[in-house]
Design an enzyme around this catalytic site. Structure first.
Site, PDB file in Angstrom:
ATOM      1  N   LYS A 200       0.993  -0.984   0.018  1.00  0.00           N
ATOM      2  CA  LYS A 200       0.008  -0.107   0.102  1.00  0.00           C
ATOM      3  C   LYS A 200       1.028   1.235   0.006  1.00  0.00           C
ATOM      4  CE  LYS A 200      -3.750   2.349   2.702  1.00  0.00           C
ATOM      5  NZ  LYS A 200      -4.515   2.301   3.700  1.00  0.00           N
ATOM      6  N   LYS A 253      -1.993  -1.466  -3.973  1.00  0.00           N
ATOM      7  CA  LYS A 253      -2.792  -0.353  -4.094  1.00  0.00           C
ATOM      8  C   LYS A 253      -2.076   0.756  -3.999  1.00  0.00           C
ATOM      9  CE  LYS A 253      -5.896   1.831  -0.565  1.00  0.00           C
ATOM     10  NZ  LYS A 253      -6.196   2.173   0.417  1.00  0.00           N
TER      11      LYS A 253
HETATM   12  C1  PBG Z   1      -7.463   3.402   5.420  1.00  0.00           C
HETATM   13  C2  PBG Z   1      -7.723   3.184   4.182  1.00  0.00           C
HETATM   14  C3  PBG Z   1      -7.403   4.042   3.141  1.00  0.00           C
HETATM   15  C4  PBG Z   1      -7.975   3.601   1.839  1.00  0.00           C
HETATM   16  C5  PBG Z   1      -8.173   2.323   1.982  1.00  0.00           C
HETATM   17  N1  PBG Z   1      -8.249   1.985   3.429  1.00  0.00           N
HETATM   18  C6  PBG Z   1      -7.045   5.322   3.147  1.00  0.00           C
HETATM   19  C7  PBG Z   1      -5.673   6.038   3.664  1.00  0.00           C
HETATM   20  O1  PBG Z   1      -4.870   5.063   3.584  1.00  0.00           O
HETATM   21  O2  PBG Z   1      -5.455   7.174   3.691  1.00  0.00           O
HETATM   22  C8  PBG Z   1      -7.795   4.407   0.454  1.00  0.00           C
HETATM   23  C9  PBG Z   1      -8.935   3.754  -0.297  1.00  0.00           C
HETATM   24  C10 PBG Z   1      -9.259   4.725  -1.606  1.00  0.00           C
HETATM   25  O3  PBG Z   1      -8.641   5.803  -1.737  1.00  0.00           O
HETATM   26  O4  PBG Z   1     -10.109   4.445  -2.366  1.00  0.00           O
HETATM   27  N2  PBG Z   1      -6.103   3.342   5.910  1.00  0.00           N
END
Ligand code: PBG
Length: 331
Positions: A200, A253
């Site tokens: 991520k 992601k």
């Molecule tokens: C929680 C989370 C996030 C997203 C998914 N889980 C936000 C972040 O990390 O700030 C983002 C998903 C999206 O942008 O569609 N941590």
């Protein structure tokens, strides 16, 4: 073979593109409804369906409004949802994330009996529940990795007990998959699937999500825990660690700027691979489509085909419902 003969056979690629039927028959990458997962935002209160700023066509739903919405999704052929809780009140320790009667356990208990076939995935993170908006508890201005782990594990256990089929830790704390896997087993939820948000990245493309969830960090950013872009080797290490810690599935992601990461993860690992086509990736296509600058259907088909072609088994996308209907129509 003579050079001329070789070119007559190999050099004529257009022959295979001549008609729609030939093209369809020879399509290498096909999309299927079964591989689409719809993210779903759940809010407190009653009778609330609120469109999210920056994401036309995507709304937050209160629990009582969810059955109608889930009927629509399942009616479109969607098999899985990824749930995000948007609580009314937040605190320093993010207690709403792991409270037994928190928004996600209440949602799961409300929907699971009426939608037993729907694969209920629950995001496990602290940022929607903490007053400071970071993905873990703080020690000064830093996120404390090891004090966050038991809280994520408690959240996962509560979600599993309430009926989640999949728990998906997205906090990017080291050791979160192991902590969750152990806690699930100790609490008798051996069958709950863990999907790690393994690679991520700290991305500009989460901005609309953060307005949807009210989860933007109140100071600093997430770059000390989420990955920096462009580090494919490090992404492989993150995925390997999650697999070793017991992740049943892994994720890359966002999707579009990381197709190389998806492709390499597909080559290196045998566990199912999800790609998250995130909020900002939705917003940019949607904005262009609403302005008439892009043909939405063609653009969505192209983008999802690219993600699938890179090697994703599962695509988490805000276009899921629409794409599913388009796939059923044969695009
Ligand atoms: C929680 C989370 C996030 C997203 C998914 N889980 C936000 C972040 O990390 O700030 C983002 C998903 C999206 O942008 O569609 N941590």
């Amino acid at each position: 073979m003579l050079e001329e003969q070789r070119l007559r056979i190999e050099g004529r690629a257009r022959r295979l593109r001549r008609t729609e039927s030939i093209r369809r028959m020879l399509r290498e990458t096909r999309l299927h409804q079964d591989m689409l997962v719809a993210p779903v935002f759940v809010t407190e209160g009653e009778g609330r369906v609120e469109e999210i700023e920056g994401m036309p066509g995507v709304s937050r739903h209160s629990v009582d409004e969810l059955p109608k919405y889930l009927e629509r999704l399942t009616g479109a052929g969607i098999r899985g949802v990824l749930l995000f809780g948007v609580p009314d009140s937040k605190d320093e320790a993010g207690t709403g994330a792991y409270a037994r009667d928190g928004i996600i356990p209440r949602t799961l208990r409300a929907i699971k009996p009426s939608f037993p076939e729907l694969v209920a995935m629950a995001d496990v993170c602290m940022c929607e529940y903490t007053s400071h908006g970071h993905c873990g508890v703080l020690a000064g201005k830093e996120v404390d990795n090891d004090r966050t782990l038991p809280l994520l594990a408690r959240a996962a256990v509560e979600y599993a007990r309430a009926g989640a089929d999949v728990v998906a830790p997205s906090a990017m704390m080291d050791g979160q998959v192991l902590a969750i896997r152990k806690a699930l087993e100790e609490s008798g939820s051996d069958d709950t699937i863990v999907m790690g948000y393994s690679a991520k990245h700290a991305s500009a493309f989460y901005k609309p999500f953060r307005s949807a969830a009210g989860s933007a960090p109140s100071f600093g950013d997430r770059r000390s825990y989420q990955m920096q872009p462009g580090n494919r080797r490090e992404a492989m290490r993150e995925i390997r660690l999650d697999v070793e810690e017991g992740a049943d599935m892994v994720m890359v992601k966002p999707a579009l700027a990381y197709l190389d990461v998806i492709a390499e993860a597909r080559r290196r690992f045998d566990v199912p691979l999800a790609a998250y086509n995130v909020s900002g990736e939705y917003s940019m296509l949607k904005a262009a489509a609403l302005n008439g600058w892009l043909d939405e259907k063609l653009a969505v088909q192209e983008v999802l085909t690219g993600i699938r072609g890179a090697g994703a088994d599962l695509i988490i996308t805000y276009f899921a419902e629409q794409a599913s209907r388009w796939i059923e129509e044969g695009w």
